[in-house]
Design an enzyme around this catalytic site. Structure first.
Site, PDB file in Angstrom:
ATOM      1  N   ASP A 139      -3.131  22.664 -10.978  1.00 33.10           N
ATOM      2  CA  ASP A 139      -1.968  22.950 -11.800  1.00 33.10           C
ATOM      3  C   ASP A 139      -1.186  21.894 -11.865  1.00 33.10           C
ATOM      4  OD1 ASP A 139      -1.603  25.279 -14.085  1.00 33.10           O
ATOM      5  OD2 ASP A 139      -0.923  26.323 -13.455  1.00 33.10           O
ATOM      6  N   ARG A 196      -4.227  13.830  -8.229  1.00 33.22           N
ATOM      7  CA  ARG A 196      -2.969  13.937  -7.205  1.00 33.22           C
ATOM      8  C   ARG A 196      -2.768  12.942  -6.222  1.00 33.22           C
ATOM      9  NH1 ARG A 196      -4.421  15.351  -1.803  1.00 33.22           N
ATOM     10  NH2 ARG A 196      -6.893  15.084  -1.836  1.00 33.22           N
ATOM     11  N   HIS A 219       0.555  -1.202  -0.064  1.00 30.17           N
ATOM     12  CA  HIS A 219       0.109  -0.047   0.119  1.00 30.17           C
ATOM     13  C   HIS A 219       1.034   1.209   0.061  1.00 30.17           C
ATOM     14  CE1 HIS A 219      -2.954   2.164   0.934  1.00 30.17           C
ATOM     15  NE2 HIS A 219      -2.307   3.260   1.768  1.00 30.17           N
ATOM     16  N   CYS A 234      -1.811  10.592  -3.704  1.00 29.45           N
ATOM     17  CA  CYS A 234      -1.073  11.312  -2.098  1.00 29.45           C
ATOM     18  C   CYS A 234      -1.105  10.003  -1.894  1.00 29.45           C
ATOM     19  CB  CYS A 234      -2.345  11.642  -1.296  1.00 29.45           C
ATOM     20  SG  CYS A 234      -2.332  12.290  -0.086  1.00 29.45           S
TER      21      CYS A 234
END
Length: 142
Positions: A119, A125, A108, A127
Site C-alpha cells: 500500500d 519496492r 551496488h 530493497c
C-alpha cells in the site's frame, strides 16, 4: 533499462575503492554482495532525513518514501529522482531481477521489485542494503 554509454561521475580504481571502503562495504557496494537480512543498521530506522550513497555521498532516497516491508532490508517506494539511480538486469541466483545502482558512482545498492501489492504510491519496492547507505538526519532539519 541499461544504458550502453553510461559513465559514472565518480570514477575510482578498485584499489582506491578498497582504501575508502571497509571490506564489508566493498563486498556489497563494489562486488554486488548482499548483507544478511534483518541485520542492517537502517532496517527498522524511522528517523527523518536523506539516505546517501555510502561510497560517494550522493542523495538517493528520502525517509518519507521508506516503508516497512518486513523483507529484512530497508525498503523505499521511490528514489529521490530517477536520475539518482540506474538499473541493470540481474540474472544471478537463478532468477531475473532488476539491480539498483548509484548513478553517481555505479555502486551496488540492492534490487527493485514490482507488483507485490504494498500500500504505497508506487507499485515498487526498492530493497536496499543498509551498508550501501548513510542516513543524513540533518537534511530533515533544513
Amino acid at each position: 533499462m541499461e544504458s550502453e554509454n553510461y559513465t559514472p561521475a565518480v570514477k575510482r580504481s578498485e584499489v582506491e575503492w578498497q582504501e575508502i571502503l571497509s571490506p564489508e562495504e566493498y563486498a556489497v557496494l563494489r562486488q554486488a554482495g548482499t548483507e544478511r537480512p534483518f541485520t542492517g543498521e537502517y532496517y527498522t530506522t524511522t528517523a527523518p532525513g536523506s539516505y546517501r550513497c555510502r561510497a560517494c555521498n550522493a542523495v538517493l532516497f528520502e525517509s518519507d518514501t521508506k516503508f516497512p516491508s518486513h523483507c529484512g532490508w530497508p525498503t523505499f517506494y521511490a528514489p529521490l529522482a530517477e536520475d539518482r539511480v540506474r538499473y541493470l538486469r540481474d540474472t544471478t541466483m537463478g532468477m531475473t531481477r532488476t539491480e539498483v545502482r548509484c548513478a553517481n558512482c555505479d555502486s551496488h545498492l540492492g534490487h527493485v521489485f514490482e507488483g507485490e501489492g504494498y500500500d504505497t504510491p508506487t507499485d515498487l519496492r526498492y530493497c536496499i542494503n543498509s551498508i550501501s547507505l548513510v542516513l543524513d538526519e540533518d537534511a530533515a532539519k533544513a
